[in-house]
Design a protein around this motif. Structure first.
Motif, mmCIF file in Angstrom:
data_model
loop_
_atom_site.group_PDB
_atom_site.id
_atom_site.type_symbol
_atom_site.label_atom_id
_atom_site.label_comp_id
_atom_site.label_asym_id
_atom_site.label_seq_id
_atom_site.Cartn_x
_atom_site.Cartn_y
_atom_site.Cartn_z
ATOM 1 N N CYS A 239 0.842 -1.197 0.000
ATOM 2 C CA CYS A 239 0.000 0.000 0.000
ATOM 3 C C CYS A 239 0.882 1.254 0.000
ATOM 4 C CB CYS A 239 -0.885 -0.039 1.238
ATOM 5 S SG CYS A 239 -2.126 1.267 1.302
ATOM 6 N N ASP B 134 0.467 3.696 1.853
ATOM 7 C CA ASP B 134 0.425 4.243 3.210
ATOM 8 C C ASP B 134 1.830 4.637 3.705
ATOM 9 O OD1 ASP B 134 0.339 4.280 6.192
ATOM 10 O OD2 ASP B 134 -1.752 3.725 5.854
ATOM 11 N N HIS C 172 -1.630 -4.233 5.240
ATOM 12 C CA HIS C 172 -1.222 -3.729 6.562
ATOM 13 C C HIS C 172 -2.423 -3.359 7.417
ATOM 14 C CE1 HIS C 172 -2.061 0.636 5.866
ATOM 15 N NE2 HIS C 172 -2.064 0.213 4.628
ATOM 16 N N CYS D 87 -5.527 0.008 7.366
ATOM 17 C CA CYS D 87 -5.429 0.446 5.967
ATOM 18 C C CYS D 87 -6.622 1.347 5.596
ATOM 19 C CB CYS D 87 -5.373 -0.760 5.031
ATOM 20 S SG CYS D 87 -5.191 -0.301 3.295
HETATM 21 ZN ZN ZN Z 1 -3.281 0.923 3.157
#
Ligand code: ZN
Length: 224
Positions: free
Chosen positions: A39, A41, A98, A101
Motif C-alpha cells: 500500500c 500508506d 497492513h 489500511c
Molecule cells: Zn493501506
C-alpha cells in the motif's frame, strides 16, 4: 518540505559519500531479490520492515496494494509486474497488506470515499474482498471486519496476480513463488499466509530457522 530538502543534503554528503563503492555497483545494475507490492500508506517502509538494502527490493505501491486483474486496461501495475519477472527475473512476489489500511476502510465504508470518485473506482478491484467480508463476517465489529478485509484483500490480489500470463506461466513451471503478508503497524509483526492452514500466521525465529508460529493457528482466521 524543508525536512525533505535537508534530508537530500544529508544523504548526499553523509550516506552516499561514505558508501561510494556500494552506490557505484548499484549504478551498474539492479538484481533485486523480490517484487514487493504494498500500500502507499506512509507508515509502511518496505526496506525498513525487511531490512533490505537499496537494490534488493523492486517495489510497487498503490492505495490498497491492489493488482488489477489481467484483461483490464493496461496500467502501471501490470507493466511493473511484467518487467519485474520478465526482465529482472524476479522469483518471489510478495503482496503485503497492513493494519489500519485507509483503502480497506474506504472499501467497507463507502461514505468515507464519497468525494473521491477515482479511489472509489480503483477499489472496484477489491469488491470481491468486500463481498467476502460482508457475507462471511458480517457479525464481527467494525475493527475486526477491517482486519479481515486487510487479510482477504491480500488473497484476492494474489489471485489477480495469477491471471497475468507472465505470472501464470512461471507459476506453472514452478519458477516463481507468490506470498501473502500482512504487516501489523502496532506490533511490528508480519503475518504470513500459510496455505496449509489457510491463515495468516506470525513469523518466529527458532533454532536458527524462521517459520510461521503454528501455535497461533486458530479457526476461523480472525487475526491479526
Ligand atoms: Zn493501506
Amino acid at each position: 518540505m524543508f525536512n525533505l530538502i535537508a534530508g537530500l543534503h544529508q544523504f548526499k554528503t553523509e550516506i552516499h559519500a561514505n558508501n561510494e563503492e556500494f552506490f557505484d555497483r548499484l549504478a551498474q545494475q539492479q538484481v533485486p531479490d523480490a517484487l514487493f507490492i504494498t500500500c502507499s500508506d506512509s507508515r509502511i517502509d518496505p526496506n525498513l520492515l525487511t531490512q533490505a538494502k537499496p537494490g534488493e527490493l523492486f517495489i510497487l505501491r498503490n492505495a490498497g496494494n491492489i493488482v488489477p486483474p489481467h484483461g483490464n486496461q493496461i496500467g502501471g501495475e501490470e507493466a511493473t509486474i511484467e518487467f519485474a519477472i520478465v526482465s529482472l527475473g524476479i522469483k518471489d512476489i510478495i503482496v503485503c497488506g497492513h493494519s489500519q489500511c485507509g483503502a480497506m476502510r474506504g472499501l467497507l465504508d463507502t461514505e468515507l470515499i464519497r468525494e473521491m470518485p477515482a479511489v472509489s473506482a480503483w477499489l472496484d478491484y477489491a469488491q470481491q474482498t468486500k463481498q467476502l467480508v460482508l457475507s462471511k463476517y458480517h457479525k464481527l465489529d467494525h475493527e475486526a471486519k477491517l482486519n479481515i478485509a486487510v487479510q482477504e484483500n491480500v488473497l484476492v490480489q494474489l489471485e489477480h496476480l495469477r491471471t497475468y500470463p507472465s505470472v501464470a506461466e512461471r507459476l506453472e513451471r514452478n519458477e516463481i513463488a507468490i506470498h501473502g503478508w500482512v504487516y501489523k503497524i502496532e506490533t511490528g509483526e508480519v503475518y504470513i499466509y500459510e496455505s496449509d492452514y489457510q491463515q495468516f500466521l506470525p513469523l518466529i525465529y527458532e533454532d536458527g530457522h524462521y517459520h510461521v508460529d503454528l501455535s497461533k493457528v486458530i479457526q476461523p482466521s480472525i487475526q491479526p
